[in-house]
Enzyme design. Structure first.
Site, PDB file in Angstrom:
ATOM      1  CE  LYS A 137      -2.944   1.214   3.459  1.00 42.47           C
ATOM      2  NZ  LYS A 137      -4.047   0.897   4.472  1.00 42.47           N
TER       3      LYS A 137
ATOM      4  CG  HIS B 159      13.424  -9.494 -21.630  1.00 40.05           C
ATOM      5  ND1 HIS B 159      12.672  -8.441 -21.651  1.00 40.05           N
ATOM      6  CD2 HIS B 159      14.283  -9.411 -22.982  1.00 40.05           C
ATOM      7  CE1 HIS B 159      13.207  -7.419 -22.666  1.00 40.05           C
ATOM      8  NE2 HIS B 159      13.972  -8.432 -23.534  1.00 40.05           N
TER       9      HIS B 159
ATOM     10  N   GLY C 282      19.539  -5.879 -32.996  1.00 43.43           N
ATOM     11  CA  GLY C 282      19.716  -4.891 -34.447  1.00 43.43           C
ATOM     12  C   GLY C 282      21.402  -4.811 -34.904  1.00 43.43           C
TER      13      GLY C 282
HETATM   14  C1  1AE Z   1      16.651  -4.298 -22.661  1.00 43.05           C
HETATM   15  C2  1AE Z   1      16.463  -5.495 -23.225  1.00 43.05           C
HETATM   16  C3  1AE Z   1      17.097  -5.379 -24.946  1.00 43.05           C
HETATM   17  C4  1AE Z   1      16.191  -6.479 -25.727  1.00 43.05           C
HETATM   18  O1  1AE Z   1      15.416  -7.396 -25.409  1.00 43.05           O
HETATM   19  C5  1AE Z   1      16.369  -6.399 -27.227  1.00 43.05           C
HETATM   20  O2  1AE Z   1      15.714  -7.369 -27.982  1.00 43.05           O
HETATM   21  C6  1AE Z   1      17.228  -5.603 -27.792  1.00 43.05           C
HETATM   22  O3  1AE Z   1      17.142  -5.641 -29.107  1.00 43.05           O
HETATM   23  P1  1AE Z   1      18.398  -4.490 -29.763  1.00 43.05           P
HETATM   24  O4  1AE Z   1      19.770  -5.087 -29.484  1.00 43.05           O
HETATM   25  O5  1AE Z   1      18.238  -3.228 -29.305  1.00 43.05           O
HETATM   26  O6  1AE Z   1      17.838  -4.588 -31.179  1.00 43.05           O
END
Ligand code: 1AE
Length: 405
Positions: free
Chosen positions: A93, A259, A355
């Site tokens: 709370k 995660h 990425g």
């Molecule tokens: C903080 C979690 C980052 C993550 O799960 C993720 O998919 C990152 O992807 P990129 O490296 O930004 O493409």
């Protein structure tokens, strides 16, 4: 017998409150409810349940918002030995009552005996991979919703050929008819074997454990029976106790990567919520995460460096009887950031990118190699620019993303 206590540290903001009185109100309100009104005989019986104010440190200056750091000890006898009970006691709370933030928790020895922590930890994960002496590299599946099994296998193979140590599912890949968990594990582990024939390298595949909470344990065991050698888990969506159940299960004998999805709803405010180091550091480790992902200070989703280092400290602190957890600073990571990551985290870190691997101009395998080259350069004390003169994948990555110092 002496009572034992878990201690919560709060930061409480108020322009004019009497912080000592507020602290006393919390200590009593979250334990026995009222104190001064109790008859003397009842007070003696209730004493062992009463919260205690340990310290009140008031900080006021003309330029800053007035606040106090307050420490309150809560008797273990008041709550069951699990994380939900502790959190509801110390910040249930109260989390909704004005500008107050939970910044730390320390656990009594008695409470800690109920948690064995990460089953593998940094040393265990290194042993599984047979990599003792360098930062690890993890790559993330990207944009695979709607993929079938052969398409998924192709993306896995490309990542594995790049020399990564771990590959994790995207956290938004749930169990689905196109790539059900057991078949996903089966085809990915066969691709891992294929890549190993070329790279000579073992890897861990952290498959996303999803579905109803009541079926998580069973799902994990099915995945492991199908060959899964690691799990990814969206801890905050399910709760810390779900992670603890999984990590404490002797049949779930693979590392678990936590995660941080949803963490942004909890830690970023200065005035509310739970600090990043407690949420993504101490509590993740206590609940048994072997690897913990969190936003880094360098990439696309940014967390301040001090908070990152506080998470690292909580995951690596040697004063704990629990194994250490691997820090995995993530989001928007590319090879040009590796020197910064290694400067701040040292060798015991997992460099993690989605990425930054898949977006490499020469493809995902080259993306992995560019990262490995960046790690090799940095650990050898060579600048990325110099190493890139003789390493084409790194050179291409730097051309695209640059180098941050
Ligand atoms: C903080 C979690 C980052 C993550 O799960 C993720 O998919 C990152 O992807 P990129 O490296 O930004 O493409």
């Amino acid at each position: 017998m002496m009572s034992s206590y878990c201690v919560a540290t709060y930061r409480l903001f108020d322009d004019k409150a009497d912080f000592h009185k507020k602290a006393q109100g919390i200590a009593v309100g979250l334990t026995v409810g009222s104190w001064t009104e109790l008859p003397e005989a009842k007070k003696a019986a209730m004493e062992k349940h009463l919260g205690k104010v340990l310290s009140v440190e008031v900080v006021e200056s003309a330029s800053e918002v007035r606040y106090a750091n307050i420490q309150i000890a809560y008797p273990d006898v008041n709550f069951s030995a699990d994380i939900p009970a502790l959190l509801v006691t110390v910040f249930g709370k109260l989390s909704m009552d004005g500008r107050i933030r939970l910044i730390d928790l320390s656990f009594s020895d008695g409470f800690l005996t109920h948690f064995s922590g990460p089953k593998f930890g940094i040393q265990g994960v290194r042993k599984l991979l047979n990599v003792t002496d360098r930062p690890l590299l993890m790559s993330i599946f990207k944009s695979v919703i709607g993929y079938d099994l052969p398409e998924l296998r192709e993306q896995f193979l490309a990542q594995a050929l790049g020399g990564v140590d771990l590959i994790k599912d995207d956290e938004i890949l749930f169990d689905n008819p196109l790539t059900p968990i057991e078949q996903r594990v089966h085809i990915c582990m066969s691709a891992a074997e294929e890549a190993k024939r070329e790279t000579g390298q073992s890897l861990l595949y952290a498959v996303n454990l999803t579905g109803k909470t009541s079926q998580l344990g069973q799902q994990a065991k099915l995945a492991i029976a199908a060959g899964a050698n690691a799990l990814l888990f969206n801890v905050l969506a399910y709760g810390f106790d779900a992670l603890h159940e999984l990590s404490a299960d002797p049949e779930i004998n693979v590392p678990i990567a936590a995660h941080p999805a949803l963490a942004g709803a909890i830690y970023p405010s200065s005035y509310h919520g739970i600090s990043a180091s407690l949420l993504l550091g101490k509590l993740m480790r206590l609940a048994g995460a072997d690897l913990v992902l969190f936003p880094s200070p360098y990439g696309s989703v940014v967390m301040p460096i001090e908070e990152n280092l506080a998470i690292k400290e909580a995951l690596l602190a040697s004063d704990s009887r629990q194994a250490t957890s691997f820090p995995v600073p993530s989001a928007g990571i590319h090879p040009g950031l590796v020197p910064l990551i290694l400067r701040d985290f040292g060798n015991d870190v997992v460099v993690n990118a989605g990425g930054g691997v898949h977006g490499h101009p020469m493809g995902a395998a080259a993306g992995g190699r560019a990262f490995r080259q960046a790690i090799d350069a940095t650990t050898s004390g060579i600048s990325l620019e110099e190493y890139a003169n003789t390493h084409q994948e790194l050179a291409e990555a730097i051309r695209l993303w640059g180098v941050r110092t």
